[in-house]
Design a protein around this motif. Structure first.
Motif, short mmCIF file in Angstrom:
data_model
loop_
_atom_site.label_atom_id
_atom_site.label_comp_id
_atom_site.label_asym_id
_atom_site.label_seq_id
_atom_site.Cartn_x
_atom_site.Cartn_y
_atom_site.Cartn_z
N GLN A 109 -5.70 11.85 59.17
CA GLN A 109 -6.74 12.62 58.61
C GLN A 109 -6.35 12.97 57.10
O GLN A 109 -5.27 13.56 56.78
N ASP A 114 -13.41 15.38 56.28
CA ASP A 114 -13.49 15.87 57.65
C ASP A 114 -13.30 14.29 58.53
O ASP A 114 -12.98 14.62 59.65
N ILE A 116 -11.62 11.38 60.51
CA ILE A 116 -10.41 10.95 61.21
C ILE A 116 -10.39 9.45 61.34
O ILE A 116 -11.39 9.08 61.81
#
Length: 192
Positions: A109, A114, A116
């Motif tokens: 990440q 946000d 991944i």
């Protein structure tokens, strides 16, 4: 690296082209694809998988393909921190080198984002392994029963069935206690 741009809400085709160029230039200027794991490399912390009925009880493993992540430009690949999830498969001998021994999922990440990134690759047996003979399997089963009975921990005993040599790395007290248990459980014949 391949980028796709979607621009909506512009009034003309030339304006859409200009905005698309800005988005793509930003992506190519600030991000790059970095290889974090090379193909045919040993996954850290998962160097081997257990094997049933083989001449060895474990076999070393390698990743099938490389793993790359989209990272901010200039990031050192060796400094990237990522998570792994290893799912071993039950491997029974005999099998050739390259047999699938599980999968490993790498997750990364980017800081402040946000999303991944996830990449799952197969883990392959690095070498072929023959099926163990009945004699070796018999002694391995006996050893498992005995070691379970005396509750030896795996780190204290290194057992090489190939050479039939066991090296016990324990303190003198533990060895004496195990000897006493054996003598109590199986007293010598002829002593009263």
């Amino acid at each position: 690296m391949r980028l796709i741009s979607v621009v909506m809400g512009t009034k003309s085709m030339s304006k859409r082209f200009t905005e698309t160029k800005k988005v793509l230039d930003y992506g190519f200027d600030y991000f790059e694809l970095k290889q974090v794991i090379a193909a045919k490399s040993t996954p850290k912390g998962m160097e081997s998988v257990p094997v049933k009925m083989g001449t060895k009880t474990e076999v070393p493993v390698l990743t099938e393909q490389a793993v790359s992540f989209l990272v901010p430009k200039g990031t050192d690949a060796s400094q990237l921190s990522y998570q792994t999830n290893f799912v071993p498969e039950e491997v029974t001998a005999p099998f050739p080198a390259g047999t699938k021994a599980g999968t490993i999922t790498y997750m990364y990440q980017i800081e402040g984002m946000d999303m991944i990134q996830e990449k799952t690759v197969n883990v392959l047996a690095a070498e072929e392994l023959e099926k163990a003979g009945w004699f070796r399997l018999l002694f391995r089963s006996i050893w498992e029963v005995i070691s379970g009975f005396f509750e030896f921990d795996k780190t204290s005993i290194i057992c090489s069935w190939n050479s039939m040599v066991c090296v016990v790395d324990k303190t003198r007290d533990l060895i004496d206690n195990q000897s006493k248990r054996i003598h109590e459980a199986f007293p010598p014949i002829g002593n009263s």
